[in-house]
Design a protein around this motif. Structure first.
Motif, PDB file in Angstrom:
ATOM      1  N   ALA A 149      37.016  13.684  38.205  1.00 20.25           N
ATOM      2  CA  ALA A 149      38.031  13.566  37.162  1.00 20.25           C
ATOM      3  C   ALA A 149      38.233  12.112  36.755  1.00 20.25           C
ATOM      4  CB  ALA A 149      39.350  14.164  37.650  1.00 20.25           C
ATOM      5  N   ALA A 150      38.285  11.219  37.739  1.00 21.43           N
ATOM      6  CA  ALA A 150      38.455   9.805  37.423  1.00 21.43           C
ATOM      7  C   ALA A 150      37.285   9.284  36.595  1.00 21.43           C
ATOM      8  CB  ALA A 150      38.598   8.997  38.711  1.00 21.43           C
ATOM      9  N   ASP A 151      36.086   9.714  36.935  1.00 22.17           N
ATOM     10  CA  ASP A 151      34.907   9.304  36.176  1.00 22.17           C
ATOM     11  C   ASP A 151      34.986   9.827  34.744  1.00 22.17           C
ATOM     12  OD1 ASP A 151      32.235   8.027  36.206  1.00 22.17           O
ATOM     13  OD2 ASP A 151      31.516  10.073  35.863  1.00 22.17           O
ATOM     14  N   GLN A 152      35.448  11.058  34.597  1.00 17.94           N
ATOM     15  CA  GLN A 152      35.577  11.665  33.270  1.00 17.94           C
ATOM     16  C   GLN A 152      36.519  10.859  32.382  1.00 17.94           C
ATOM     17  OE1 GLN A 152      37.092  15.695  33.388  1.00 17.94           O
ATOM     18  NE2 GLN A 152      37.672  15.657  31.231  1.00 17.94           N
ATOM     19  N   TYR A 153      37.611  10.345  32.968  1.00 15.93           N
ATOM     20  CA  TYR A 153      38.600   9.607  32.187  1.00 15.93           C
ATOM     21  C   TYR A 153      38.362   8.100  32.198  1.00 15.93           C
ATOM     22  CZ  TYR A 153      41.230  13.936  31.729  1.00 15.93           C
ATOM     23  OH  TYR A 153      41.624  15.216  31.427  1.00 15.93           O
ATOM     24  N   GLY A 154      37.291   7.650  32.823  1.00 13.46           N
ATOM     25  CA  GLY A 154      36.933   6.244  32.782  1.00 13.46           C
ATOM     26  C   GLY A 154      37.822   5.341  33.595  1.00 13.46           C
TER      27      GLY A 154
ATOM     28  N   THR B 195      39.309   4.472  37.968  1.00  8.44           N
ATOM     29  CA  THR B 195      38.963   4.498  39.392  1.00  8.44           C
ATOM     30  C   THR B 195      40.207   4.862  40.191  1.00  8.44           C
ATOM     31  OG1 THR B 195      37.389   2.701  38.985  1.00  8.44           O
ATOM     32  CG2 THR B 195      37.964   3.158  41.282  1.00  8.44           C
ATOM     33  N   VAL B 196      40.050   5.698  41.214  1.00  2.00           N
ATOM     34  CA  VAL B 196      41.167   6.070  42.069  1.00  2.00           C
ATOM     35  C   VAL B 196      40.819   5.795  43.525  1.00  2.00           C
ATOM     36  CG1 VAL B 196      42.331   7.759  40.610  1.00  2.00           C
ATOM     37  CG2 VAL B 196      40.335   8.442  41.921  1.00  2.00           C
ATOM     38  N   VAL B 197      41.850   5.649  44.340  1.00  2.00           N
ATOM     39  CA  VAL B 197      41.675   5.364  45.758  1.00  2.00           C
ATOM     40  C   VAL B 197      41.712   6.681  46.527  1.00  2.00           C
ATOM     41  CG1 VAL B 197      42.633   4.194  47.780  1.00  2.00           C
ATOM     42  CG2 VAL B 197      42.720   3.092  45.529  1.00  2.00           C
ATOM     43  N   GLY B 198      40.584   7.034  47.134  1.00  2.00           N
ATOM     44  CA  GLY B 198      40.491   8.265  47.915  1.00  2.00           C
ATOM     45  C   GLY B 198      39.530   8.079  49.064  1.00  2.00           C
ATOM     46  N   GLY B 199      39.209   9.160  49.740  1.00  2.00           N
ATOM     47  CA  GLY B 199      38.431   9.076  50.953  1.00  2.00           C
ATOM     48  C   GLY B 199      36.947   8.882  50.740  1.00  2.00           C
ATOM     49  N   GLU B 200      36.289   8.527  51.825  1.00  2.00           N
ATOM     50  CA  GLU B 200      34.825   8.430  51.833  1.00  2.00           C
ATOM     51  C   GLU B 200      34.186   9.805  51.873  1.00  2.00           C
ATOM     52  OE1 GLU B 200      31.748   9.592  54.377  1.00  2.00           O
ATOM     53  OE2 GLU B 200      33.566   8.938  55.411  1.00  2.00           O
ATOM     54  N   GLY B 201      34.790  10.756  52.623  1.00  2.00           N
ATOM     55  CA  GLY B 201      34.217  12.081  52.807  1.00  2.00           C
ATOM     56  C   GLY B 201      34.343  12.939  51.558  1.00  2.00           C
ATOM     57  N   LYS B 202      33.291  13.670  51.237  1.00  2.00           N
ATOM     58  CA  LYS B 202      33.242  14.425  49.997  1.00  2.00           C
ATOM     59  C   LYS B 202      34.213  15.604  49.959  1.00  2.00           C
ATOM     60  CE  LYS B 202      28.565  13.371  48.344  1.00  2.00           C
ATOM     61  NZ  LYS B 202      28.389  12.112  49.058  1.00  2.00           N
ATOM     62  N   THR B 203      34.408  16.295  51.091  1.00  2.00           N
ATOM     63  CA  THR B 203      35.208  17.514  51.069  1.00  2.00           C
ATOM     64  C   THR B 203      36.635  17.318  51.557  1.00  2.00           C
ATOM     65  OG1 THR B 203      34.472  18.187  53.283  1.00  2.00           O
ATOM     66  CG2 THR B 203      33.139  18.921  51.412  1.00  2.00           C
ATOM     67  N   VAL B 204      37.023  16.105  51.864  1.00  2.00           N
ATOM     68  CA  VAL B 204      38.391  15.835  52.330  1.00  2.00           C
ATOM     69  C   VAL B 204      39.389  16.230  51.244  1.00  2.00           C
ATOM     70  CG1 VAL B 204      40.014  14.004  52.924  1.00  2.00           C
ATOM     71  CG2 VAL B 204      37.718  13.998  53.890  1.00  2.00           C
ATOM     72  N   GLY B 205      40.453  16.913  51.637  1.00  2.00           N
ATOM     73  CA  GLY B 205      41.542  17.211  50.710  1.00  2.00           C
ATOM     74  C   GLY B 205      42.435  15.995  50.585  1.00  2.00           C
ATOM     75  N   VAL B 206      42.237  15.220  49.545  1.00  2.00           N
ATOM     76  CA  VAL B 206      42.838  13.885  49.482  1.00  2.00           C
ATOM     77  C   VAL B 206      44.361  13.911  49.375  1.00  2.00           C
ATOM     78  CG1 VAL B 206      40.924  12.455  48.716  1.00  2.00           C
ATOM     79  CG2 VAL B 206      42.102  13.860  47.058  1.00  2.00           C
ATOM     80  N   MET B 207      44.943  14.967  48.792  1.00  2.00           N
ATOM     81  CA  MET B 207      46.400  14.993  48.625  1.00  2.00           C
ATOM     82  C   MET B 207      47.104  15.752  49.755  1.00  2.00           C
ATOM     83  SD  MET B 207      46.856  13.073  46.153  1.00  2.00           S
ATOM     84  CE  MET B 207      45.375  12.169  45.720  1.00  2.00           C
ATOM     85  N   GLY B 208      46.372  16.073  50.817  1.00  2.00           N
ATOM     86  CA  GLY B 208      46.963  16.741  51.970  1.00  2.00           C
ATOM     87  C   GLY B 208      47.161  15.774  53.116  1.00  2.00           C
ATOM     88  N   GLY B 209      46.683  16.181  54.302  1.00  2.00           N
ATOM     89  CA  GLY B 209      46.868  15.361  55.484  1.00  2.00           C
ATOM     90  C   GLY B 209      46.241  13.989  55.384  1.00  2.00           C
ATOM     91  N   TYR B 210      45.198  13.867  54.542  1.00  2.00           N
ATOM     92  CA  TYR B 210      44.538  12.563  54.369  1.00  2.00           C
ATOM     93  C   TYR B 210      45.525  11.509  53.875  1.00  2.00           C
ATOM     94  CZ  TYR B 210      41.984   8.955  51.792  1.00  2.00           C
ATOM     95  OH  TYR B 210      41.555   7.750  51.285  1.00  2.00           O
ATOM     96  N   ILE B 211      46.163  11.769  52.742  1.00  2.00           N
ATOM     97  CA  ILE B 211      47.050  10.752  52.171  1.00  2.00           C
ATOM     98  C   ILE B 211      48.350  10.647  52.967  1.00  2.00           C
ATOM     99  CG2 ILE B 211      48.376  12.145  50.502  1.00  2.00           C
ATOM    100  CD1 ILE B 211      47.671   9.904  48.425  1.00  2.00           C
ATOM    101  N   LEU B 212      48.782  11.756  53.576  1.00  2.00           N
ATOM    102  CA  LEU B 212      50.006  11.717  54.384  1.00  2.00           C
ATOM    103  C   LEU B 212      49.814  10.883  55.648  1.00  2.00           C
ATOM    104  CD1 LEU B 212      51.155  15.450  54.099  1.00  2.00           C
ATOM    105  CD2 LEU B 212      51.853  13.506  52.702  1.00  2.00           C
TER     106      LEU B 212
END
Length: 670
Positions: free
Chosen positions: A287-292, A294-311
């Motif tokens: 999504a970030a690429d689509q809108y041009g 950059t966002v801060v998220g995880g290295e892992g592809k399948t991590v749910g970024v808005m769940g336990g990762y960001i918490l």
């Protein structure tokens, strides 16, 4: 069907009017018009701008359980409706509940006299809506005969992909990516006559598509004294989303994404995303690429970024530039332990907002969406390379090369880079270091080559050749990330991990403490020589632009190396052997690392479940005192429990084997 169940089915249809509607009620062949007096209006459908939300609610968040819904269901004399009711402020303050069927000691589990009967689960399922309540069937059940779904082809697929395809675990309502803590009771097998049991899997899961379902599940678990767990993808190193006999809230399908080109919110002005709790890293980055941007998220592809990762804080390939993922949060939507749905931001529930950003998942409530900052599009340069001992490169020379590399860790993070590497003993006395990748956001390829040149010169002076050296450059983050970070290896049943956040001070021999530097390198070398494998990240989370006041572990602000080590055992090892290995990892290997930086800590989502004094290591002592006090205020029932989470020391799991802390016992209060 019993009359009460017919009423429940129709009431549920009215509660979730966006998905179904009821025109009438039929009870014992008598038709009653469905009106605001008999069934809650689409009550659950709340105006997106009518709550205290600082950003418009998603459609899934406008479907809410309200007091009117409960009142109207009560008027219909619906059996056990009190189990789905909210707790008022007085009850929340005291932690007592006239509705709560709990003992003074343990959460109820199947077989207990107070565990809800089948009729109650049927009503719960009807209120949730079609297909939402899932009775757990273990992912590997097709490999066994005792679940009635045996399939040789499906079992073969699971066996071949169990440890190398994290998608299959993320897309299952109850599977977790670290099965050791589930109890290994239903792993893929070629002996179908073996018995597959639930072990630490929850008994039921709610596949969430709206807030009302979360509220129903939270209220039901609290009032019926059920153990409650939350699963997004199950991507956690300590098994937080498992729990025997539990009810699980599965947020994986909350996938809505909204982009704001210029969001003005609480002093911030700029691009931002609002993302559902189930959005995974690959979806967010696409999504970030689509809108041009950059966002801060995880290295892992399948991590749910808005769940336990960001918490839990959330380290990122962008951290050396912008800090932790939790530092990017502008607001969050949350279902609290009392069942109420609120917004957390700097101006709305600020204590909750502070705690959620780094204080850990499955602790203060269930997050349904998060609004985060976005940054301008940037270029990324990448390098991959390796060195190996053998021939003229002796073991000592290999470690001299590693010593040279470690001196550059502060230099590299100062340049905003992030590296992901392995150190492995591939045979006695033979070692391998693989950089895959060295990730340099904002840098051109020429700038990256210049940055790495001094290290390569030092290695050349030692006589250690650099192998398979390659450089790449991309005009956007997504391509560099997608092409160079591997899909996570998960589901390993013969491995246990531990980690440490090593401070910058440990790697500055020229200007700091040379003795400490040498001790740190020696501690890393020791565990590799003993057979540990190391996966590590050269990362900093102390950006030049500063970071907000939140609950992120303060150790992250001094870190330049997040290192994970692992111990393994044979597949046929007995319980005593596995326990001994786990304790060796904690009390010997990891102890040597802790000794080099006792005031530092570890990353809670990729750590040792047996970490001594986890309160200090995972949260920082000052943060933990504040988090614990807030936990008692917002969750006096102890509804949200997870291993090593805030307040978890107040509970224990029955039937544990020392060294192997599974979640397949009953949860009891200390």
């Amino acid at each position: 069907m019993a009359p009460s169940l017919r009423v429940a089915a129709l009431a549920a249809a009215a509660v979730f009017a966006p998905f179904a509607s009821a025109q009438s009620l039929t009870v014992d062949n008598t038709t009653i018009p469905a009106t605001a007096d008999t069934v809650a209006p689409a009550a659950a459908d709340v105006d997106a701008t009518s709550s205290n939300s600082t950003v418009d609610l998603f459609s899934s968040e406008t479907v809410q359980l309200t007091g009117n819904v409960i009142a109207n269901l009560t008027a219909l004399n619906l059996t056990s409706v009190d189990l789905f009711d909210f707790d008022d402020e007085t009850t929340a303050a005291t932690g007592s509940s006239s509705k709560c069927r709990r003992s003074t000691q343990c959460k109820v589990v199947p077989g207990n006299i107070l565990y809800p009967i089948s009729l109650v689960w049927d009503i719960f399922g009807l209120l949730l809506g079609p297909g939402a309540l899932i009775k757990t069937v273990p992912l590997a059940s097709p490999c066994y005969t005792n679940w009635g779904d045996q399939s040789a082809s499906e079992c073969a697929f699971l066996t071949n992909n169990w440890s190398n395809d994290s998608y299959i675990h993320a897309d299952d309502p109850t599977s977790i990516m670290w099965p050791l803590y589930q109890g290994l009771t239903c792993m893929p097998t070629d002996t179908p006559s073996n018995k597959c049991t639930l072990g630490g899997f929850p008994s039921y899961a709610v596949s969430v598509s709206n807030v009302a379902q979360i509220q129903l599940a939270v209220n039901f678990a609290r009032n019926a004294n059920l153990r409650l767990v939350v699963k997004n993808t199950g991507h956690d190193f300590v098994g937080k989303s498992s729990g025997a006999g539990a009810l699980s809230i599965w947020t994986h399908n909350l996938k809505q994404i909204q982009f704001f080109s210029n969001l003005k919110l609480n002093g911030y002005s700029g691009p931002a995303f609002k993302l559902g709790a189930g959005v995974q890293a690959f979806e967010m980055y696409q999504a970030a690429d689509q809108y041009g941007v950059t966002v801060v998220g995880g290295e892992g592809k399948t991590v749910g970024v808005m769940g336990g990762y960001i918490l839990g804080g959330g380290h990122s390939p962008m951290s050396s530039l912008y800090g932790m993922a939790a530092d990017q949060v502008l607001s969050m939507e949350v279902v609290l332990p009392n069942g109420q749905f609120v917004t957390a931001s700097s101006t709305s529930n600020p204590d909750l907002f502070w705690a959620l950003r780094g204080g850990g998942g499955s602790t203060f409530g269930v997050v349904t969406s998060v609004t985060v900052k976005a940054y301008p599009k940037l270029q990324v340069s990448v390098s991959t390379f390796n060195i190996v001992s053998g021939g003229n490169v002796t073991a000592d020379l290999f470690w001299d090369a590693m010593t040279a590399y470690f001196k550059y860790l502060p230099v590299f993070t100062d340049a905003g880079t992030y590296s992901y590497f392995d150190i492995i003993q591939i045979a006695p006395g033979t070692y391998y270091f693989a950089m895959a990748p060295f990730f340099a956001p904002k840098l051109s390829q020429a700038q990256l080559e210049t940055l790495l040149a001094p290290l390569f010169a030092d290695w050349a002076a030692l006589g250690v050749p650099v192998n398979a050296l390659e450089y790449f450059n991309y005009d956007n983050f997504y391509d560099g990330w997608n092409l160079h970070f591997p899909l996570e290896s998960v589901g390993v049943a013969t491995l246990k991990t531990a980690s440490r956040l090593f401070p910058r001070a440990n790697f500055e021999p020229a200007t700091g403490n040379a003795t400490l530097f040498n001790e740190t390198v020696a501690a890393i070398r020791y565990v590799v020589e003993q057979g540990s494998t190391i996966l590590a990240f050269n990362i900093a989370a102390n950006p030049a632009g500063g970071y907000p006041d939140n609950a992120v572990n303060p150790a992250w602000r001094k870190t330049v190396l997040h290192a994970i080590q692992a111990i393994s055992w044979d597949a046929d090892a007995d319980t005593a052997t596995v326990a001994a290995a786990c304790l060796k990892l904690t009390n010997d290997w990891q102890a040597r690392w802790r000794a080099t930086c006792p005031e530092a800590g570890a990353y809670m989502s990729e750590a040792d479940i047996l970490e001594p004094n986890f309160q200090q290591s995972f949260y920082g002592s000052d943060n933990y005192a504040r988090l614990y006090a807030y936990k008692q205020k917002v969750d006096p029932w102890g509804l949200f429990y997870a291993p090593t989470a805030v307040g978890s020391e107040d509970w224990y799991i029955t039937g544990q084997v020392e060294g192997i802390p599974t979640q397949n016992g009953q949860l009891c209060h200390v």
